[in-house]
Every structure is written in C-alpha cells, then in structure tokens.
Motif scaffolding. Structure first.
Motif, PDB file in Angstrom:
ATOM      1  N   TYR A  86     -21.366 -21.558 -37.281  1.00 45.86           N
ATOM      2  CA  TYR A  86     -22.720 -20.983 -37.206  1.00 45.86           C
ATOM      3  C   TYR A  86     -23.718 -22.048 -36.740  1.00 45.86           C
ATOM      4  O   TYR A  86     -24.511 -21.825 -35.831  1.00 45.86           O
ATOM      5  CB  TYR A  86     -23.120 -20.435 -38.578  1.00 45.86           C
ATOM      6  N   VAL A  87     -23.669 -23.203 -37.376  1.00 44.78           N
ATOM      7  CA  VAL A  87     -24.665 -24.247 -37.093  1.00 44.78           C
ATOM      8  C   VAL A  87     -24.470 -24.807 -35.677  1.00 44.78           C
ATOM      9  O   VAL A  87     -25.437 -24.973 -34.927  1.00 44.78           O
ATOM     10  CB  VAL A  87     -24.608 -25.361 -38.171  1.00 44.78           C
ATOM     11  N   VAL A  88     -23.234 -25.049 -35.293  1.00 45.47           N
ATOM     12  CA  VAL A  88     -22.995 -25.566 -33.936  1.00 45.47           C
ATOM     13  C   VAL A  88     -23.429 -24.512 -32.907  1.00 45.47           C
ATOM     14  O   VAL A  88     -24.095 -24.824 -31.914  1.00 45.47           O
ATOM     15  CB  VAL A  88     -21.514 -25.963 -33.733  1.00 45.47           C
ATOM     16  N   GLY A  89     -23.092 -23.248 -33.170  1.00 47.35           N
ATOM     17  CA  GLY A  89     -23.445 -22.169 -32.233  1.00 47.35           C
ATOM     18  C   GLY A  89     -24.955 -22.078 -32.035  1.00 47.35           C
ATOM     19  O   GLY A  89     -25.448 -22.050 -30.905  1.00 47.35           O
ATOM     20  N   HIS A  90     -25.700 -22.055 -33.137  1.00 46.94           N
ATOM     21  CA  HIS A  90     -27.159 -21.891 -33.003  1.00 46.94           C
ATOM     22  C   HIS A  90     -27.827 -23.168 -32.512  1.00 46.94           C
ATOM     23  O   HIS A  90     -28.866 -23.100 -31.848  1.00 46.94           O
ATOM     24  CB  HIS A  90     -27.749 -21.370 -34.316  1.00 46.94           C
ATOM     25  N   THR A  91     -27.240 -24.311 -32.833  1.00 47.28           N
ATOM     26  CA  THR A  91     -27.787 -25.566 -32.284  1.00 47.28           C
ATOM     27  C   THR A  91     -27.586 -25.579 -30.763  1.00 47.28           C
ATOM     28  O   THR A  91     -28.513 -25.906 -30.004  1.00 47.28           O
ATOM     29  CB  THR A  91     -27.089 -26.790 -32.925  1.00 47.28           C
ATOM     30  N   MET A  92     -26.397 -25.198 -30.305  1.00 42.97           N
ATOM     31  CA  MET A  92     -26.124 -25.203 -28.858  1.00 42.97           C
ATOM     32  C   MET A  92     -26.989 -24.163 -28.135  1.00 42.97           C
ATOM     33  O   MET A  92     -27.434 -24.388 -27.006  1.00 42.97           O
ATOM     34  CB  MET A  92     -24.638 -24.945 -28.589  1.00 42.97           C
ATOM     35  N   ARG A  93     -27.199 -23.034 -28.811  1.00 43.63           N
ATOM     36  CA  ARG A  93     -28.054 -21.995 -28.203  1.00 43.63           C
ATOM     37  C   ARG A  93     -29.449 -22.573 -27.924  1.00 43.63           C
ATOM     38  O   ARG A  93     -30.008 -22.388 -26.835  1.00 43.63           O
ATOM     39  CB  ARG A  93     -28.143 -20.816 -29.174  1.00 43.63           C
ATOM     40  N   ALA A  94     -30.003 -23.293 -28.905  1.00 38.77           N
ATOM     41  CA  ALA A  94     -31.328 -23.897 -28.719  1.00 38.77           C
ATOM     42  C   ALA A  94     -31.245 -25.030 -27.697  1.00 38.77           C
ATOM     43  O   ALA A  94     -32.100 -25.150 -26.811  1.00 38.77           O
ATOM     44  CB  ALA A  94     -31.843 -24.427 -30.057  1.00 38.77           C
ATOM     45  N   HIS A  95     -30.209 -25.829 -27.814  1.00 37.97           N
ATOM     46  CA  HIS A  95     -30.111 -27.041 -26.986  1.00 37.97           C
ATOM     47  C   HIS A  95     -29.993 -26.716 -25.500  1.00 37.97           C
ATOM     48  O   HIS A  95     -30.711 -27.274 -24.671  1.00 37.97           O
ATOM     49  CB  HIS A  95     -28.910 -27.870 -27.455  1.00 37.97           C
ATOM     50  N   ILE A  96     -29.105 -25.803 -25.144  1.00 40.89           N
ATOM     51  CA  ILE A  96     -28.966 -25.522 -23.696  1.00 40.89           C
ATOM     52  C   ILE A  96     -29.876 -24.379 -23.248  1.00 40.89           C
ATOM     53  O   ILE A  96     -29.839 -23.972 -22.096  1.00 40.89           O
ATOM     54  CB  ILE A  96     -27.486 -25.280 -23.266  1.00 40.89           C
TER      55      ILE A  96
END
Ligand code: NDP
Length: 309
Positions: A101-111
């Motif tokens: 969950y955290v990696v997914g939402h972090t990557m969503r914001a990041h890219i």
C-alpha cells in the motif's frame, strides 16, 4: 489441553478455524479453541474488538494472555478491566500488505500518476525527479513503519524515520522525540504516518507542524485518523501548501458521507484497507504465543500498557 477463547467475532471464525488448527499442530500446542465458555476456564483469549467480544475482562480470572488479531490496540489498551497481558499482532502477511500500500501510493505521488492520467491527451512532458531527490518521512518505525521505510529506501528514496525512542534502522536516517519531528518534517516531500494512536500521538500533524513541511508535500496516512487534525489538513490543502493526501483511516469510520474529505479534489479516501491481518501467517504468530504461554516463556509483541502500544 489449553482452553482458548476465540473472542474475535463469529463471522471471522470460518476464516481462522483451518489456519489456527494447522498452526497449533505445527507448533505442537494442544489447545481447545472455544467460541463460548465459562470465563473462569479460559487460559488465553484470541481477541478482536466489536460485536459480541467482551468489554469486561474481570471474569477471566485464569486468562494469562489476550492475543489481539489487530496491530492497532487503541480500542482495548485503555480498558481498565483488562489486567491480563495484552499482545498486539505482528504478522508477515499484514506487513507485506502495508508495504505494498505504502509503496504503491508513494510511487503514485512520486511519478505523478494522477497528473499523467488527467493530461494524457496533451502530450505534456513533465519529468519527475528521481527517487533519490525525493525525501520521504516515515512517522513510526515499528513493525510496519520500518518495513515500509526499508522498502522505499530500497527504491532509492532518502528516508527519514521518526520514533519515540532512539532507534537504528539500516539505511534510514533515524530521529526521535518532539525535536526530531521538526527535523524530519522540514525535509519531507512525502510523509507517511504509521504511528499507533496514543495520548501522545493524537494530533501529531496539527496546523503548526503541517507548516514545517516544504510546500507541495504529500501526506499518506494508513496509521490512524486522529493522528491528523482534519481541519488543519484541509486548510493546508486549500492553500496549496500540501499538494495531496491519501487517507485510509479516519476519526469516524466509515467516513461520514458529509465529510469534506469525500469531495475534496486533493484527497484520496481508501476505506481502511491498507493492510489486513492474514490468517495463514498470523495464525502461526498466535500459535507461537500459545506455545510460549504453555512453556512459561516471554510472550511476543507485548503491549506496554503505559505507553499505549
Ligand atoms: P509498532 O508498535 O510496531 O510501532 C509503532 C511505532 O510508532 C514505533 O516506532 C514507536 O516508537 C512509534 N511511536 C509511538 N509513539 C510515538 C510517539 N509519541 N512519538 C514518536 N513515535 C512514536 O506498530 P506497528 O508498526 O505494528 O503499527 C503501527 C500502526 O499502524 C498501528 O498501531 C495501527 O494504528 C496502524 N495500522 C493500520 C492498518 C490499516 O489497514 N490502515 C493495519 C495495521 C496497522 P518506538 O520505536 O520508539 O517505540
């Protein structure tokens, strides 16, 4: 034969019966798992709040362990009738779910996935920075926070961690205590909250502390709703100081239909699904604690009643 009460809801029993039976056999623990019993006969309790689960632990005079199925224990830790040792859940399946969950939402914001989807018909070339240029703050470096921090560090993000006590986590710049919070927030472009809800952590992100964040920071909260002051967050989002918030947990759940988070264009609401305890892996943790109880060994994941987690 140890008598163990499954006080975690009748509807959950079908999910747990087979994994618990298997895990107890693997651990060599002979236990009778009961769903109703004379409280004085119970030696250990598998617990999740709600429904028909007990509020009054006084009659369980022979119970030597209350084993929570959930990682968060704020609903039970303040119960004054609970004098029995309380253990929270640390489950590899739950941890893996939270990392995803955290990696997914972090990557969503990041890219910038939201921006790409909204502008895909315009051929706009906006290059995101590399992860190494995007510091992430992990508030909470426990079972879940440390695993998420290390997963993000593995992707190249500089990760600043924050805990109550001094801590060392490989690859993470660790800070602690009230003074450490400011250091961490001042550098964070993405903030993830994985703190337990306690008297100390309630309102961790109030207006003043949100103002320490660099402009355009993103907040991801799979911890607990009251860690953030809702109104202060909405003000910061409206003023553009916080760019986006992904919230999985709320002061009232389900989130009331008239709550401003639902309609806010910069808020993503997820329905407390960041991570679940997974019976297949968690049953082994329960079985191991029952074995320890039988053999007189210290229980795993004991809750510090004074600290509240
Ligand atoms: P842990 O108890 O393992 O870790 C808690 C972390 O928070 C520790 O690092 C602790 O510091 C830190 N902490 C506690 N109080 C303070 C404070 N006052 N100041 C700074 N740091 C503090 O918990 P878990 O990692 O297992 O779980 C964290 C939370 O995640 C749960 O309590 C629950 O609320 C939430 N959760 C949410 C789920 C979801 O689906 N949304 C699913 C599961 C859990 P220290 O290391 O010094 O003790």
């Amino acid at each position: 034969m140890m008598k163990v009460l499954f006080a975690a809801g009748e509807d959950r029993w079908p999910l747990w019966e087979a994994p618990l039976t298997k895990a107890l056999a693997e651990a060599g623990v002979k236990a009778e798992i009961l769903r109703k019993a004379d409280p004085t006969e119970i030696e250990a309790m598998i617990y999740a709040p709600g429904g028909e689960t007990p509020d009054d632990f006084t009659p369980f005079v022979n119970c030597r362990a209350v084993l929570s199925l959930w990682a968060g224990v704020e609903k039970i830790v303040t119960n004054r009738t609970l004098t029995q040792p309380l253990c929270r859940m640390v489950d590899p399946g739950l941890t893996q779910g939270m990392v995803e969950y955290v990696v997914g939402h972090t990557m969503r914001a990041h890219i910038g996935i939201d921006r790409v989807l909204a502008t895909q018909d315009r051929w706009e070339v906006v290059l995101p920075p590399l992860a190494s240029e995007r510091p992430v703050a992990m508030l909470g470096l426990g079972a879940l926070g440390a695993a998420c921090a290390q997963a993000l560090a593995g992707l190249g993000f500089p990760v600043l961690g924050w805990s109550r006590n001094p801590k060392e986590v490989a690859g993470i710049a660790c800070h602690h205590g009230p003074e450490g919070l400011r250091t961490v927030l001042e550098q964070a472009q993405i903030v993830v909250l994985l703190l337990p809800l306690t008297a100390e952590t309630r309102d961790t992100l109030i207006a003043e502390r949100l103002s320490w964040l660099p402009d355009g920071a993103v907040i991801i909260n799979p911890g607990r709703g009251p860690l953030i002051d809702d109104e202060a967050l909405i003000e910061a989002l409206d003023a553009g100081r916080v760019a986006q918030a992904t919230l999985d947990v709320f002061r009232t759940e389900p989130l009331p239909s008239d709550h401003p988070f639902w309609a806010h264009p910069k808020v993503t609401v997820t329905p407390h699904i960041a991570a679940e305890t997974r019976p297949a892996t968690a049953a082994r943790v329960i079985a191991e604690n029952l074995r320890r109880l039988r053999d007189g060994e210290p229980l795993l994941h004991r809750v510090d009643r004074e600290a509240g987690y």
